[in-house]
Design a protein around this motif. Structure first.
Motif, mmCIF file in Angstrom:
data_model
loop_
_atom_site.group_PDB
_atom_site.id
_atom_site.type_symbol
_atom_site.label_atom_id
_atom_site.label_comp_id
_atom_site.label_asym_id
_atom_site.label_seq_id
_atom_site.Cartn_x
_atom_site.Cartn_y
_atom_site.Cartn_z
ATOM 1 N N THR A 11 0.824 -1.212 0.000
ATOM 2 C CA THR A 11 0.000 0.000 0.000
ATOM 3 C C THR A 11 0.860 1.264 0.000
ATOM 4 N N VAL A 13 2.661 4.213 -2.668
ATOM 5 C CA VAL A 13 2.023 5.227 -3.522
ATOM 6 C C VAL A 13 1.063 4.588 -4.538
ATOM 7 N N ALA A 16 -1.941 2.569 -2.763
ATOM 8 C CA ALA A 16 -2.947 3.462 -2.186
ATOM 9 C C ALA A 16 -3.818 4.075 -3.281
ATOM 10 N N SER A 17 -3.186 4.411 -4.398
ATOM 11 C CA SER A 17 -3.931 4.990 -5.514
ATOM 12 C C SER A 17 -4.906 3.960 -6.101
ATOM 13 N N ARG A 41 -1.478 5.247 7.133
ATOM 14 C CA ARG A 41 -1.054 5.987 5.926
ATOM 15 C C ARG A 41 -2.020 5.729 4.763
ATOM 16 N N LEU A 42 -2.417 4.461 4.624
ATOM 17 C CA LEU A 42 -3.322 4.125 3.525
ATOM 18 C C LEU A 42 -4.653 4.862 3.668
ATOM 19 N N ASP A 45 -4.163 8.404 2.750
ATOM 20 C CA ASP A 45 -3.986 8.574 1.291
ATOM 21 C C ASP A 45 -5.327 8.458 0.561
ATOM 22 N N VAL A 46 -6.126 7.470 0.951
ATOM 23 C CA VAL A 46 -7.435 7.305 0.307
ATOM 24 C C VAL A 46 -8.296 8.540 0.552
ATOM 25 N N ALA A 48 -7.244 11.525 1.040
ATOM 26 C CA ALA A 48 -6.678 12.631 0.244
ATOM 27 C C ALA A 48 -7.072 12.513 -1.228
ATOM 28 N N HIS A 49 -7.128 11.276 -1.745
ATOM 29 C CA HIS A 49 -7.480 11.080 -3.162
ATOM 30 C C HIS A 49 -8.981 11.272 -3.403
ATOM 31 N N PRO A 139 -0.560 8.427 -11.699
ATOM 32 C CA PRO A 139 -1.234 7.676 -10.625
ATOM 33 C C PRO A 139 -2.474 6.943 -11.155
#
Lengths: 228, 228
Positions: A11, A13, A16-17, A41-42, A45-46, A48-49, A139
């Motif tokens: 997971t 970069v 996670a994308s 972190r995952l 990141d999710v 944030a996306h 990404p």
């Protein structure tokens, strides 16, 4: 087979994308990564996306589960997207676990840009026929291309299942007929960069001017060439 | 010097596109071409391009005049954009006329993709210092890039005048520090195509798949890389 739950193995970069992309398309995602703090972190990141995505009805970041146990993730999945380190020994260790745990008909797709599918499949003594490269262009939650590359032992049914799955989740997959270093897109990009570096090295143009030349010249064509 | 009237020398596909672009930016255009029927074709081409343009206030296709006499066109112009055949003997014959007729401070810019500016300037015994390549990326009324390339004898002031002129009419010019075959953009494009052809020849991917790979993959980056 309809894919309802995807295992995202690794997971960082790319993983996670991918997770954000699959979740936005209404799938359940079970993610796994051995790194300390990977789950936090995952999830960050999710989150944030998420605003950059267009989730389908019913899609939710809450349909993400996490386990440190790769075997558990693979056992629960209808499709496995692996995004681990690009080292042969690590890949083989991971694929031994995935191959043992996943149901035999589940495709094991690797995001690897640097390894050939036949090499990766050597980590799968049971079912090497379900191993493919499913290489996104970074990404993956924004760029549609996925390169599907079969290895020596890959079954046609696995290639077709991977193409159908990626298409169903809004990607633009292409199927390579041969495995080769860099697949297709990175080779094309490398060819362009090689000429660009050479022009800069020779003092013909600056880096900024090369950027301008591409973005305001042929890049405008390349972004629509062949698009239907 | 402010450019108010541009001579468009040679009114084939590229020349007609340039003429439409300059007219839409509110310039007077005096066009010249020795071919029979050239004026009618040019006016039809400009009319066809017009709906795709965003003319400034005061711009009009009626500010286009035509003469079969290249010397007359050059004598009346503040900037010359030449789009003649890519043959050295023809170029030299044309540039002898332009060099004789144009005021000494008027830049003679060639749209040539295939010839070096030093070679073209050999057709200008009087003022080779005002010859540059001003190579558009086709079609010039739509694609912003212009490559400005000085030759051995080109004055810095001519390069700067060309860059300023193209910028003023909404183009994105870059300045090459050396003349070389293909300038920059066509070399970058050729590098990409060479790898694409090789991949198709080797059976790695189909032409359609290469198109998909570029348009849905790196092409999406290339269309915005470096764009401010």
């Amino acid at each position: 087979m309809t894919v309802r739950r995807v295992a995202v193995v690794g997971t960082g970069v790319i993983g996670a994308s991918w997770a954000a992309h699959f979740l936005a398309h209404g799938l359940d995602v079970v993610a796994t990564d051995p790194s300390p703090g990977a789950e936090e972190r995952l999830r960050a990141d999710v989150a944030a996306h998420w605003p950059t995505l267009t989730p389908v009805a019913g899609a939710s970041p809450e349909r993400l589960t996490f386990t440190a146990d790769a075997a558990e993730a693979a056992a629960r999945a209808d499709f496995v997207q692996e995004n681990g380190p690009e080292r042969e020994d690590v890949k083989h260790a991971v694929y031994r676990v995935l191959d043992e745990a996943a149901r035999p008909e589940v495709v094991l797709a690797s995001s690897s840009s640097g390894m050939l599918p036949s090499v990766i499949a050597r980590g799968c003594p049971r079912h090497p026929e379900r191993v493919v490269i499913g290489h996104p262009f970074n990404p993956p939650h924004l760029i549609p291309l996925v390169e599907v590359v079969p290895g020596e032992k890959t079954a046609e049914s696995a290639v077709e299942a991977a193409l159908a799955f990626y298409t169903a989740v809004g990607k633009k997959p292409i199927r390579l007929r041969q495995e080769l270093p860099g697949h297709v897109a990175n080779r094309l990009q490398a060819a362009l960069w090689q000429e660009a570096y050479s022009l800069v090295d020779r003092g013909v143009a600056t880096v900024a001017d090369i950027d301008t030349a591409i973005a305001h010249g042929p890049g405008l064509r390349w972004a629509c060439s062949g698009r239907s």
